[in-house]
Design a protein around this motif. Sequence first.
Motif, short mmCIF file in Angstrom:
data_model
loop_
_atom_site.label_atom_id
_atom_site.label_comp_id
_atom_site.label_asym_id
_atom_site.label_seq_id
_atom_site.Cartn_x
_atom_site.Cartn_y
_atom_site.Cartn_z
N GLU B 274 0.84 -1.19 0.00
CA GLU B 274 0.00 0.00 0.00
C GLU B 274 0.88 1.24 0.00
OE1 GLU B 274 -3.52 1.39 2.90
OE2 GLU B 274 -3.17 -0.76 2.75
N GLY C 297 -6.06 -2.10 -1.06
CA GLY C 297 -5.83 -1.13 0.00
C GLY C 297 -6.07 0.29 -0.46
N ALA C 300 -9.65 1.10 -1.51
CA ALA C 300 -10.67 1.25 -0.49
C ALA C 300 -11.00 2.73 -0.27
CB ALA C 300 -10.20 0.62 0.82
N ALA C 359 -3.91 -7.56 5.08
CA ALA C 359 -5.12 -7.64 4.25
C ALA C 359 -4.89 -8.37 2.95
CB ALA C 359 -5.68 -6.24 4.00
N TRP C 373 -8.81 -10.50 4.00
CA TRP C 373 -8.53 -9.47 3.00
C TRP C 373 -9.68 -8.49 2.81
CZ3 TRP C 373 -9.34 -14.62 2.23
CH2 TRP C 373 -10.57 -14.97 1.66
N ARG C 375 -12.02 -5.50 3.06
CA ARG C 375 -11.93 -4.12 3.57
C ARG C 375 -13.31 -3.71 4.05
NH1 ARG C 375 -6.42 -2.06 3.19
NH2 ARG C 375 -5.48 -3.77 2.05
N GLU C 376 -13.38 -3.29 5.28
CA GLU C 376 -14.66 -2.91 5.87
C GLU C 376 -15.34 -1.82 5.04
OE1 GLU C 376 -16.23 -4.30 8.38
OE2 GLU C 376 -14.59 -5.77 8.52
N TRP C 382 -15.75 -10.09 -2.91
CA TRP C 382 -14.53 -10.46 -2.20
C TRP C 382 -14.16 -11.93 -2.39
CZ3 TRP C 382 -11.70 -6.58 -0.82
CH2 TRP C 382 -12.31 -5.38 -0.44
#
Lengths: 304, 313, 441
Positions: B274, C297, C300, C359, C373, C375-376, C382
Amino acid sequence: MRRQQRWSRRRLMRALEGYLFISPWIVGFLAFTAGPILASLVLSFFEWSLIRPPRFAGIDNYVKIFTADPLFWQSLKVTLIYVVVAIPLQLAFALFLAILLNQKVRLIPLFRTIFYLPSQVSAVAIAVIFLWIYHPELGLLNELLRYVGIKGPAWLISERWALPALIGMSLWSVGGAMIILLAGLQDVPQHLYEAASLDGAGEFAKFRFITLPMLSPVLFFNLVLGIIGGFQYFTQAYVMTRGGPLNATLFYALYLYLNAFNFLKMGYAAALAWILFVIMIVVTIWQLRLARHWVYYEYEGARR
Amino acid sequence: MDRSRSFSSARVGQEHMRQPGQWGVIGIGRAFASRRRFELLRHAITYLLLCTLGFAMLLPFLWMVSTALKPDALVFSIPPKWFPRPWVWRNFIDAMTILGHPVHLYARNTVIIAVLGVVGVAISSSLVAFGFARLEFPGRDTLFLLVLSTMMLPRFITIVPQFILFQKMGWLDTFKPLIVPYWFGAPFHIFLLRQFFLAIPAELDDAARVDGASSFRIYLRIILPLSKPALATVAIFAFVYHWNDLLEPLIFLSSQNNWTLALFLASFQGYMMEPRWNLLMAASTILTLPVLILFFFAQRLFIGGITVTGIKG
Amino acid sequence: MNTSKTNSSKLVSRREFLRNVLVTAGAVTASALAGCAPPVTPITQPKAETPTAAPTPKEIVYAFHDPADFRKRAVELFNEKYPDIKVTLQQIPEEFPTKIFTMAAAGTLPDVVRVWEPMVLEFGRAGQVIDLQPMVDAEPEFRPEDFIESLWKFPVIAGKRFGIADGWNGHLCFYNKDLFDQAGVPYPDENWNWDDYVASARKISRPEEKIWGSDGLFIGWLHWSYKLIWQNGGQVYNEDYTECLLDRPEAIEAIQYWADLLHEAVIMPSPAQAEGLGDLFQSGRAAMQRVGTWVMGPLAKAPFKWDMVPEPKRKERRTLLHTAFNVIPTTTKDKETAWKWLNWIVGPVGMYEYVKENATPAARRSVNERRPWVREGVDAHWDYVPQAGEYGILVPAPPNVGEVEKLQNDAIQAVYLGKMTAKEALTEVAPKVTEALRRQA
């Protein structure tokens, strides 16, 4: 007769003092530098992958480099072009900036800091900004060229223009050389200029006959180190182009690095390093010879 | 060789003063008013150049700061936005805290390494440079070439044998490999100081020697005081080198508590999953500032300070 | 497959060699050092060499590339079970291969190292890391069948297992729902193929407005092109890495298919248009991007709606996987303790701690049931993420990998830059690669 003897004893003392003064370097050289340097020379006659036992290879590495490695010639070519074109350009630019920053105008300390700045900015930031400047369609450079009616090339992804682009970019990193030249400029005795002015000398004459000779020791320093550094130029090519497109920016040091830690041919890389070493030492000796013709030393000058 | 010397040396020094009027043709006596106008024009051009070139030089830094202030979502925007809204000043705090690293420890380590390195390299290099510049002994020029030659092998080639050497000495994961070698002079600084020492007139030594001064006294009392700008230049270069160098700390250090700031910065790039460009740039900006501040305030020490002017003749 | 250990009598051992180099070549050095060197106490090796009777605290150094804080919780949990083992985390933030290979050359690798795909086999072939299979076999609770097959089988040569994977990333196609909606194009489904991909992209592309249906090709990223070859039913190498198969029709056709689209510059930007622009997909200018799951990531936080779908196929469903393997170097002082740590981090608990922080999907299927993995707050398919592990292929790791990949990269770049056709470039390079493969083997 006795006088002569005393004279030579004094010279002997002076020579001993000389060795004493340089002894820190000699000790450091023997302790930390000589071993690794000699080890790399020995390694250049071995085949060594770093993770396997080395195998004696005689002069195989050298033979392969000269007879069966097109990338060696390519990287040598790229590096020679860089040294021949970029180093004089950088030196001229650094000198120009140093003279500019030697003017007595306001805010000069701020400008000096600004001009020194790029050599401190992270290589990644420099890479990002130049990727944008050199962007073929949206980049600043081609935008400017469009104003004057030129269709700019694809720069970093053009086999022909990637190297010139890196050379242009290297002008942003002359901060160090500029500082040294500036320090040298400040050392030029003002009374020489004043005397020349009284004689009615113009700006150019003052520059040519006072500034340049008085600056020659530091110019020489920057030239020699620029060449040594130019032969080992690495970082920006590594970050920006990885040697591409199609090896158009495969610098010698980059190719050497790939051999050492990517191809795991440390012995081969050592042989490459020693070939480069020989080239550099020849060029440096030549520079030291040439220096006698153009570098002016206050100390030696008065001696002779 | 004598003929060639006339290229430079003969035209400097006192000689031109003995030939008044030599340059009279070039500098035709101008009226006072036109001279002022000339000065004004010269100032204007100087400022124009300073500002345009300065802006070009500033671009990478501005980009770094602008990226540092971007919210995550704007980092990737195309075309790039120079003035992100809102400015996320928090990035500067996050950059220092998000990885949970003991940055204060890294700062301390870096300062220890840099200061010890700078002091050692300045003292040793000036001694060695004095020997090369102002004393004569057999083999001097060859030895000087040897000094230069140690810069001619890429570091990647010598680093493995060096690593093994320091391992055998038990110096790995200590600051010693990053400091001690520099106490024995560094070729860059030896060469630089030699050039400056060679620019100091010989009459000064000769006069002192007549008075019975030893070489060491000449070094300490004459050459060093006259070379403060050069020494300051060496100091700032050495400091910046230690501050920024990544390869040596990376290879020779291992415990995280021994890390330097350059390693901390590198660990942002290691954030493969990231990449946080804005935080990386924020951290870069923060780490650049001490060097810039140092440079800004120290510059009068090495540029535009004491010179050999006046002593001469 | 014969490793190069056959005529070891001719070889000088590494340590002996290095000592010879250092001592004979630098005899002066050695004598100079004798005066000023402090007593030798290597940091990397445990100091205690006392008889085994006393219960000395055990120490393990674990080296890896990614941030260390991912691991701190795992160490705490490990110490609950093994309080007498001290684990020192050693992050190598940059130039990972440079440092690892330097340490290997000096014989001072840490006790457990997390290495990249090609390195595990390079180390294995060179005899630098121990065979873990006997240790796996001795653990009754290990359950190898819990691992995703391709990840489990990869680091094995002739029955010897040189490493064990933890987390991984696989390539999927990510798409920008907003751009699909604007163009009135239906979202892709998992059974689509290359032609469907191109058709959707064509409907979305507005090159004059700098909006493209597809992200550009990653022209300098060789492995990215591998998956195109696999999707077209081709292979890069034969099974035992003795031959390069890039000159087969499947490979040539695959590369040419995408090179033509690249040169046409309608559905995707040409290299000249894309270079230096950063990430077109992240910035909302490309509707589709085929890349590793690590982009989830940054995505998101993206200012557009997005989702994911398996990469389109041509003849076969294939994609590219990336992972890392945990290995124990042969130079470790204490194999048992090293194994305890390794076994823990690839065990269900340790692996979950790592992939949750990171993640990413895990190498163990049982861990993936907890969907680390996800992401909320992001609504996406997914479940496509772990599936990629079942049909994906890991970056191949032939002998002499650095050199053979350089050859291939140059060839494929020549195609993408329009200097050669795929047929010309690949038929020229394949024999060269084959030769380089055999040179080392």
